[in-house]
Write a protein that holds these residues in place. Structure first.
Motif, PDB file in Angstrom:
ATOM      1  N   SER A  76     -55.593 -28.407 -47.252  1.00  0.00           N
ATOM      2  CA  SER A  76     -56.080 -29.558 -46.501  1.00  0.00           C
ATOM      3  C   SER A  76     -56.422 -30.727 -47.415  1.00  0.00           C
ATOM      4  CB  SER A  76     -57.300 -29.158 -45.668  1.00  0.00           C
ATOM      5  OG  SER A  76     -58.351 -28.768 -46.524  1.00  0.00           O
ATOM      6  N   ALA A  77     -55.979 -30.689 -48.655  1.00  0.00           N
ATOM      7  CA  ALA A  77     -56.266 -31.769 -49.594  1.00  0.00           C
ATOM      8  C   ALA A  77     -55.434 -33.000 -49.253  1.00  0.00           C
ATOM      9  CB  ALA A  77     -55.966 -31.318 -51.017  1.00  0.00           C
ATOM     10  N   SER A  78     -56.008 -34.160 -49.526  1.00  0.00           N
ATOM     11  CA  SER A  78     -55.309 -35.429 -49.317  1.00  0.00           C
ATOM     12  C   SER A  78     -55.260 -36.184 -50.631  1.00  0.00           C
ATOM     13  CB  SER A  78     -56.047 -36.286 -48.293  1.00  0.00           C
ATOM     14  OG  SER A  78     -56.063 -35.670 -47.040  1.00  0.00           O
ATOM     15  N   LYS A  79     -54.153 -36.810 -50.887  1.00  0.00           N
ATOM     16  CA  LYS A  79     -54.006 -37.619 -52.086  1.00  0.00           C
ATOM     17  C   LYS A  79     -54.375 -39.049 -51.736  1.00  0.00           C
ATOM     18  CE  LYS A  79     -50.846 -38.622 -55.807  1.00  0.00           C
ATOM     19  NZ  LYS A  79     -49.582 -38.286 -56.433  1.00  0.00           N
ATOM     20  N   ILE A  80     -55.231 -39.664 -52.580  1.00  0.00           N
ATOM     21  CA  ILE A  80     -55.651 -41.036 -52.351  1.00  0.00           C
ATOM     22  C   ILE A  80     -55.530 -41.820 -53.645  1.00  0.00           C
ATOM     23  CG2 ILE A  80     -57.252 -40.429 -50.492  1.00  0.00           C
ATOM     24  CD1 ILE A  80     -59.546 -40.801 -52.566  1.00  0.00           C
ATOM     25  N   SER A  81     -55.641 -43.106 -53.538  1.00  0.00           N
ATOM     26  CA  SER A  81     -55.657 -43.973 -54.704  1.00  0.00           C
ATOM     27  C   SER A  81     -56.979 -44.723 -54.683  1.00  0.00           C
ATOM     28  CB  SER A  81     -54.492 -44.959 -54.635  1.00  0.00           C
ATOM     29  OG  SER A  81     -54.568 -45.871 -55.707  1.00  0.00           O
ATOM     30  N   ILE A  82     -57.715 -44.703 -55.789  1.00  0.00           N
ATOM     31  CA  ILE A  82     -59.000 -45.383 -55.856  1.00  0.00           C
ATOM     32  C   ILE A  82     -59.064 -46.225 -57.121  1.00  0.00           C
ATOM     33  CG2 ILE A  82     -60.223 -43.638 -54.510  1.00  0.00           C
ATOM     34  CD1 ILE A  82     -61.360 -42.551 -57.140  1.00  0.00           C
ATOM     35  N   THR A  83     -59.967 -47.170 -57.124  1.00  0.00           N
ATOM     36  CA  THR A  83     -60.218 -47.990 -58.296  1.00  0.00           C
ATOM     37  C   THR A  83     -61.597 -47.623 -58.819  1.00  0.00           C
ATOM     38  OG1 THR A  83     -58.880 -49.765 -57.370  1.00  0.00           O
ATOM     39  CG2 THR A  83     -60.392 -50.353 -59.148  1.00  0.00           C
ATOM     40  N   VAL A  84     -61.671 -47.332 -60.111  1.00  0.00           N
ATOM     41  CA  VAL A  84     -62.922 -46.896 -60.726  1.00  0.00           C
ATOM     42  C   VAL A  84     -63.179 -47.767 -61.949  1.00  0.00           C
ATOM     43  CG1 VAL A  84     -64.119 -44.940 -61.803  1.00  0.00           C
ATOM     44  CG2 VAL A  84     -62.488 -44.536 -59.956  1.00  0.00           C
ATOM     45  N   ASP A  85     -64.432 -48.120 -62.159  1.00  0.00           N
ATOM     46  CA  ASP A  85     -64.809 -48.884 -63.340  1.00  0.00           C
ATOM     47  C   ASP A  85     -64.339 -48.136 -64.590  1.00  0.00           C
ATOM     48  OD1 ASP A  85     -67.112 -49.222 -65.582  1.00  0.00           O
ATOM     49  OD2 ASP A  85     -66.849 -51.085 -64.448  1.00  0.00           O
ATOM     50  N   SER A  86     -63.703 -48.837 -65.498  1.00  0.00           N
ATOM     51  CA  SER A  86     -63.114 -48.217 -66.696  1.00  0.00           C
ATOM     52  C   SER A  86     -64.142 -47.460 -67.524  1.00  0.00           C
ATOM     53  CB  SER A  86     -62.447 -49.268 -67.576  1.00  0.00           C
ATOM     54  OG  SER A  86     -61.367 -49.838 -66.903  1.00  0.00           O
ATOM     55  N   ALA A  87     -65.319 -48.030 -67.711  1.00  0.00           N
ATOM     56  CA  ALA A  87     -66.347 -47.376 -68.519  1.00  0.00           C
ATOM     57  C   ALA A  87     -66.806 -46.071 -67.868  1.00  0.00           C
ATOM     58  CB  ALA A  87     -67.538 -48.314 -68.742  1.00  0.00           C
ATOM     59  N   VAL A  88     -66.955 -46.092 -66.554  1.00  0.00           N
ATOM     60  CA  VAL A  88     -67.363 -44.886 -65.830  1.00  0.00           C
ATOM     61  C   VAL A  88     -66.283 -43.815 -65.958  1.00  0.00           C
ATOM     62  CG1 VAL A  88     -67.848 -43.923 -63.538  1.00  0.00           C
ATOM     63  CG2 VAL A  88     -68.840 -46.130 -64.211  1.00  0.00           C
TER      64      VAL A  88
END
Length: 115
Positions: free
Chosen positions: A43-55
């Motif tokens: 039941s996993a879903s693939k998504i695209s997210i934007t994350v702060d580079s330092a984090v």
């Protein structure tokens, strides 16, 4: 190799590769699987997210060597956030019905809490 009736030869085929191709020189890494991740794999879903580079850099550094993939870490973090939000909702509902939780009530609960 086999030949057809016209005499042409059919090249032999190598066994099909399983899994995704990997980049040259990049070692494969197995993620540590929890019972929950195994159960929810279908039941996993693939998504695209934007994350702060330092984090992102710090998280990658922290999970390196744990056997946990970045995807598994993010999924676990989202599960923890959901539990925290549900608990906050329960507390808000309780306080709206019964008033603010007193220090005495907190002390009673803390005394019963293991650890």
């Amino acid at each position: 190799m086999s030949s057809s009736t016209s005499g042409a030869r059919t090249p032999s085929r190598a066994a099909p590769r399983t899994g995704a191709p990997r980049a040259k020189g990049k070692p494969t890494r197995k993620a540590a699987a929890s019972p929950r991740s195994i159960r929810n794999k279908t039941s996993a879903s693939k998504i695209s997210i934007t994350v702060d580079s330092a984090v992102l850099d710090e998280v990658r550094r922290l999970i390196r060597g744990t056997g946990l993939s970045l995807s598994a870490h993010v999924s676990q973090a989202l599960e923890r956030d959901l539990r925290r939000r549900r608990l906050q909702q329960i507390l808000e509902e309780h306080e709206s019905e019964s008033g603010a939780i007193s220090e005495e009530e907190l002390a009673e609960v803390r005394a019963l809490w293991p650890g």
